[in-house]
Design a protein around this motif. Sequence first.
Motif, PDB file in Angstrom:
ATOM      1  N   ILE A   1       0.977  -1.157   0.077  1.00 52.80           N
ATOM      2  CA  ILE A   1      -0.086  -0.006  -0.070  1.00 52.80           C
ATOM      3  C   ILE A   1       0.893   1.366   0.071  1.00 52.80           C
ATOM      4  CG2 ILE A   1      -1.763   1.647   1.315  1.00 52.80           C
ATOM      5  CD1 ILE A   1      -2.787  -1.314   2.200  1.00 52.80           C
ATOM      6  N   THR A   2       1.944   1.252   0.746  1.00 51.45           N
ATOM      7  CA  THR A   2       2.756   2.491   1.007  1.00 51.45           C
ATOM      8  C   THR A   2       3.629   2.748  -0.437  1.00 51.45           C
ATOM      9  OG1 THR A   2       3.154   1.923   3.313  1.00 51.45           O
ATOM     10  CG2 THR A   2       4.930   3.361   2.236  1.00 51.45           C
ATOM     11  N   MET A   3       3.741   1.508  -1.106  1.00 48.91           N
ATOM     12  CA  MET A   3       4.677   1.799  -2.420  1.00 48.91           C
ATOM     13  C   MET A   3       3.747   2.375  -3.295  1.00 48.91           C
ATOM     14  SD  MET A   3       6.060  -1.274  -4.740  1.00 48.91           S
ATOM     15  CE  MET A   3       4.511  -1.708  -5.631  1.00 48.91           C
ATOM     16  N   LEU A   4       2.525   1.744  -3.382  1.00 49.95           N
ATOM     17  CA  LEU A   4       1.785   2.125  -4.368  1.00 49.95           C
ATOM     18  C   LEU A   4       1.094   3.680  -4.302  1.00 49.95           C
ATOM     19  CD1 LEU A   4      -0.127  -0.905  -5.335  1.00 49.95           C
ATOM     20  CD2 LEU A   4       1.472   0.068  -6.737  1.00 49.95           C
ATOM     21  N   SER A   5       0.899   4.170  -3.139  1.00 42.78           N
ATOM     22  CA  SER A   5       0.202   5.409  -2.563  1.00 42.78           C
ATOM     23  C   SER A   5       1.435   6.267  -2.856  1.00 42.78           C
ATOM     24  CB  SER A   5      -0.700   5.331  -1.227  1.00 42.78           C
ATOM     25  OG  SER A   5       0.289   4.808  -0.254  1.00 42.78           O
ATOM     26  N   GLY A   6       2.651   5.791  -2.937  1.00 46.92           N
ATOM     27  CA  GLY A   6       3.690   6.880  -2.872  1.00 46.92           C
ATOM     28  C   GLY A   6       3.716   7.580  -4.220  1.00 46.92           C
ATOM     29  N   TYR A   7       2.983   7.009  -5.047  1.00 47.68           N
ATOM     30  CA  TYR A   7       2.936   7.882  -6.373  1.00 47.68           C
ATOM     31  C   TYR A   7       2.010   9.097  -6.393  1.00 47.68           C
ATOM     32  CZ  TYR A   7       5.869   4.295  -8.593  1.00 47.68           C
ATOM     33  OH  TYR A   7       6.677   3.204  -8.835  1.00 47.68           O
ATOM     34  N   SER A   8       2.378  10.151  -6.821  1.00 45.82           N
ATOM     35  CA  SER A   8       1.471  11.280  -6.590  1.00 45.82           C
ATOM     36  C   SER A   8       0.062  10.883  -7.139  1.00 45.82           C
ATOM     37  CB  SER A   8       2.080  12.295  -7.314  1.00 45.82           C
ATOM     38  OG  SER A   8       2.289  12.637  -8.474  1.00 45.82           O
ATOM     39  N   THR A   9       0.133  10.243  -8.482  1.00 47.89           N
ATOM     40  CA  THR A   9      -0.875   9.763  -9.065  1.00 47.89           C
ATOM     41  C   THR A   9      -0.712   8.403  -9.765  1.00 47.89           C
ATOM     42  OG1 THR A   9      -2.941  10.132 -10.678  1.00 47.89           O
ATOM     43  CG2 THR A   9      -0.820  11.050 -11.269  1.00 47.89           C
ATOM     44  N   ARG A  10      -1.768   7.464  -9.977  1.00 45.94           N
ATOM     45  CA  ARG A  10      -1.615   6.425 -10.901  1.00 45.94           C
ATOM     46  C   ARG A  10      -2.677   6.280 -11.887  1.00 45.94           C
ATOM     47  NH1 ARG A  10      -1.779   4.417  -5.605  1.00 45.94           N
ATOM     48  NH2 ARG A  10      -3.730   3.146  -5.812  1.00 45.94           N
TER      49      ARG A  10
END
Length: 406
Positions: free
Chosen positions: A143-152
């Motif tokens: 979760i931390t890795m993916l939500s670390g992107y400003s947007t997906r």
Amino acid sequence: MRLKSLIPVAMMLSTTPALAEKGKPEAPDREVWVTMGADAVAPMRESFKSAGWEEPTAVVAKEQAAMFRLRESQLSRLATLMHEKFNRCAGFITSETREEALATLEPALAVAPQNLVTYTLNNATTVNTLMGAMTEANVRGTITMLSGYSTRYYTSQGGVDAANSLLAKWKGYVPAARTDVKVELFRHTAWAQPSVILTITGTTLASEVVVVGGHLDSINSSGGNAPGADDDASGVASFTEVIRVAMARNYRPQRTVKFMAYAAEEVGLRGSKEIAAYHKNNAINVVGVLQLDMTNYKGSTTADVALITDNTNAAQNTFLRNLITTYVKIPQTNSTCGYGCSDHASWNAQGFAASIPFEATLSTSNPYIHTANDTLARSANNANHALKFSKIAAAYVAELAKGTAQ
């Protein structure tokens, strides 16, 4: 479902929308076909009118759903409406052609081979081996890795980068000796973000396929950052933990298992729609589909999981309820989410048995999704709730695909 009216295609879209959605990467402004529940038609027209756009005219209107021709740049506003008014994600289905859109108005009959599937609970050793190896920290890490992107967002570089990061993460779990496992990108021609698929080939029933998925993209209704920690980094993280323990415990399923992180769900289930159609068109025998979309916000006080009962398969839902009662032992309830509310609808429309266990009832689910505030902090900076869905997914895989683990 009776056809109420067929309105001539005198389309309203002679001009593009007056303004692009603030903060959204611009998509090619092509015309696409969109179908939605009839209850959303009037609110959509009002929303478009308030934006200074021409009100869309239905190409086909039925009792429960309608079909429109829109521009791609209008999809994010439509997604915003569906979330704010109906709590749906996405709440509509986008198609590339008129023929594809018409097909979504008349869901396919159940695929005949599904009638041969017998739901049994007789693989407890494998279920407990997989569940026992799971940790909250690993789910939280994804979760931390993916939500670390400003947007997906599906047209953004962040959306592409997130897919590549997930690809690398999954590949990192696979031992070199596991030649039965393949990790790859499923590329879509109409937008930048690919979907990600990990396949474990079955040992004795390889032609029968079990699918577990969730969507990779994120969206912010107001523009700006779209961390999407719950929607849907959480769902992807929940089944990513199943992949990790499956590889760590040398899980060998009898049926083929495919784990899928779909692109472009937020703008009309586009990635899963294309993938589900590919499986149907190539006569791939998908015997069951589990969708995980939002798993980490515990909004309900009386139940940990809500099984969505509309646009899903009743027999498989009963199987899922039995799995939860037998193995996960958490309180459950039922809920509904409406037309096209997540990627399970793409598989259901093709006639495949699909189910979606959800984090809460729709009325008590995460109110922060589609905003910059959809962060892990809204779930107390832990993945305790999402871990429950990892266990549900592990039980589903082990009892539907069967097989052994060590």
